[in-house]
Design an enzyme around this catalytic site. Structure first.
Site: not given
Length: 700
Positions: A171, A193, A414-415, A484, A509
């Site tokens: 990321e 971060p 969603h998990h 993700h 995001e």
């Protein structure tokens, strides 16, 4: 002495000619040369159109304990093969894919130990792939990899589009620099971060790695068919411009636990003198096994909205039902906790999203924060964080299931595991049965934070096996998976087409956090998307988050570029990520998101330059309609859109969603214009793109 010297040279040349093996790609543009050096080390080199791509590069392995599987070899057999066939993906960028290559299989055996190693080379018209086989043999069965030695020795100080080598995240923002400049830039690149970081101590980068030579050659290095093996990063030698494999270790430092009778992933090298051919390559898909499922009728593309972006805007909506962090799954009675009244995943609010999805033709609604445990989702220090079968008191599973069915809308499960992977595997069977019982057919999995079992990494062998396990178990329940924070994809969506999207890179995001650079989405198709589709979650129209209160972030694109991303960033899973009220405000622009297809008959790469611009056209599967997306970095430019992909002799109406005359991603991102023009196969449209702007076109 002179005659003796000539005799020795003759014998040496004869030996080299016997040991040297060569194959070419079907079109003759690539040539691979393989031989053993004087100590029996496997060596290969690669040329493209008589230009050297890689100098002589070593191959092999070092195994524990001190088993040197990288020298003392002899060639005991060589076999040649070829393939020229066509297959059809379940979901994809084109209806048919040609698989055309020439293969050389070289069998090696060490003189003294008699240990064997087989190397496969495949040359396609778009590049090289190679992998290793550990054949079944008498004196080697189970072993541990200490190092894989696969070198990629470059011929110059190429320009790299890179992110730092890391075992736990992909990321990062991309850095563009020469190899020789990386060391001076890596400190700033890694000191950002992120939820989980394990940066490689030496200079290293992730794959897919995109590079460009000073002579205009484009080179992309990645891997294909990553199964039961750690992901490959690349060590960088910035002095002699050499790259070498760096496998992600496990908790005790081992790189892989292997049994003979198995293969490594393919190491892939896509090369062209035209950047468009890099994006058009399907080599990585061709290197994966065909679909392993008999019934694929349940695997469908999905366009969705979700209770998601509101958690990132700073407007006050939360994943958690209460503010009491002293919760214990299986013991805490959540119905007795005081609600915080900011919980987004409540029945009334989700119904509003279902209504919006239904009235605008969307397939599904993602709901994050529906399940118990978000109050204390502490990574690494706590193992049992969530229940994947128990909803919060204000989320009525049965009522929402019935309501969604009435509206012909699915809810996406969603998990989020917060990387407590061992606990997720314990609950997985119950979670999938719960999904079947309540009409869920897709799940978004998440792996935020350091991994449990502790010491393991997101991209190590154990986690690689975990992701495959989740996908194959989900398939037994006819459930599609969007993962993700998982390991970057390597084309496995051909074999497991229900693994229809991943994140595994810096997505939307981050617009609400540290931000995204304007060139980011002009690099991702050349890097992260080489391995498979990305759930990038575009479609943010209200890019100034200060309107919501606490956040001061601003989007890195114009509104028109957000539309274009639906075409340039391929995925059969596409989200309209913004809040419904913003789509109502800009309803005319929203029309493009409602119209744009997700599955394609053909894809045409019209213009491309990594880090600068991309223009792509795609034909909707089974329909006489096309969509075009053009994007640029921070530099305004004029895109040339050549409509020669249209059938000759016909005219079509093109609806153009473009940057306004005053559009600028910093000062006026919401300036856009919509116009209609008539186009045909001879039309060449010059289209202005604003700073970090774009154009989206619907052709019918």
């Amino acid at each position: 002495m002179k005659n003796l010297l000539l005799s020795c040279l003759f014998i040496l040349a004869l030996n080299l000619s016997i040991n040297a093996q060569e194959i070419k790609s079907p079109d003759g543009n690539f040539k691979l040369t393989f031989h053993l050096d004087k100590i029996g080390t496997p060596i290969y080199s690669l040329n493209f159109k008589n230009k050297q791509v890689f100098q002589e590069s070593k191959m092999g392995f070092i195994l524990k304990s001190d088993i040197m599987l990288n020298k003392d070899f002899q060639i005991i057999d060589k076999q040649f093969d070829s393939e020229n066939s066509v297959w059809s993906p379940i979901l994809g960028e084109q209806k048919e894919i040609r698989n055309n290559y020439n293969e050389m299989k070289v069998s090696l055996q060490q003189d003294k130990s008699k240990r064997k190693l087989i190397i496969y080379f495949r040359l396609f018209n778009d590049g090289l792939a190679f992998r290793y086989e550990f054949p079944v043999q008498e004196n080697l069965r189970h072993f541990i990899i200490q190092e894989e030695i696969s070198e990629f020795n470059l011929i110059g100080d190429h320009k790299f589009f890179w992110i730092p080598g890391d075992y736990d995240t992909n990321e990062y923002s991309y850095t563009t620099s020469k190899i020789s400049e990386m060391q001076a830039l890596v400190y700033d690149a890694v000191h950002v971060p992120l939820a989980a970081q394990s940066t490689i101590k030496n200079l290293a980068t992730q794959t897919p790695l995109m590079m460009k030579t000073s002579t205009g050659l484009y080179i992309n290095i990645h891997e294909a068919a990553l199964k039961n093996y750690p992901a490959m990063c690349l060590n960088v030698n910035d002095k002699n411009f050499s790259l070498s494999s760096h496998l992600v270790p496990d908790a005790v430092g081992n790189k892989g636990y292997i049994q003979t009778g198995s293969f490594t992933p393919w190491r892939t090298v896509v090369v062209s003198d035209d950047a468009r051919n890099i994006l058009a390559s399907k080599m990585i898909l061709n290197l994966n096994e065909p679909c392993s499922y008999e019934d694929v009728s349940w695997i469908k593309p999905v366009k969705y909205i979700g209770v998601w972006w509101e958690y990132f805007t700073g407007g006050g909506s939360t994943w958690a039902y209460s503010d009491n962090q002293d919760v214990v799954i299986g013991k805490t009675d959540f119905s007795k906790l005081k609600p915080n009244n900011t919980h987004g995943a409540n029945t009334k609010h989700v119904k509003e999203y279902i209504d919006f999805a239904s009235s605008n033709g969307f397939d599904a609604v993602l709901v994050e924060g529906w399940n118990e445990g978000w109050e204390d989702n502490t990574a690494f220090k706590k193992e049992r964080i969530y229940s994947f079968t128990k909803a919060y008191p204000d989320f009525n599973v049965k009522e929402l299931n019935e309501y969604a069915q009435q509206k012909n809308v699915k809810i996406i499960m969603h998990h989020e595991t917060t990387s407590s992977v061992s606990e997720y595997e314990r609950q997985l069977s119950d979670a999938l049965n719960f999904m079947n019982a309540n009409n869920y057919n897709a799940v978004k999995t998440g792996y935020v934070g350091p991994i449990i079992p502790r010491g393991e990494h997101h991209d190590g062998q154990q986690m690689v096996n975990h992701y495959t396990y989740v996908v194959t178990e989900a398939a037994k329940h006819k459930i599609m998976v969007d993962s993700h924070e998982a390991v970057r994809p390597t084309g496995l969506h051909r074999t497991y087409p229900n693994w229809f999207a991943q994140e595994s890179a810096r997505g939307t995001e981050f617009e609400s956090m540290e931000g995204i650079h304007p060139d980011h989405t002009t690099i991702l198709p050349f890097t992260r998307l080489m391995g498979g589709p990305m759930d990038y979650t575009p479609g943010i129209f209200q890019g100034d988050l200060s309107v919501y209160g606490s956040k001061k972030n601003k989007l890195s694109t114009t509104l028109a570029k957000q539309l274009a991303l639906y075409v340039t960033m391929y995925s059969p899973l596409q989200m309209a990520a913004d809040l419904p009220e913003n789509y109502i405000r800009f309803n005319d622009a929203f029309q493009f998101i409602k119209d744009v297809a997700l599955d394609w008959d053909e894809t045409f790469i019209l213009e491309a330059e990594p880090g600068d611009y991309i223009t792509i056209a795609r034909k909707t599967k089974g329909k006489e309609e096309w969509f075009v997306g053009a994007i640029t970095d921070e530099n305004p430019r004029t895109a040339l859109i050549d409509f020669s992909f249209l059938p000759a002799g016909k005219s079509y109406t093109a609806i153009i969603y473009e940057d306004g005359k005053t559009a600028d991603y910093k000062t006026n991102p919401q300036s856009y214009n919509i116009r209609k023009v008539i186009v045909n196969s001879k039309t060449k449209l010059k289209q202005n793109l604003a700073s970090s702007g774009g154009t989206a076109i619907s052709v019918k």
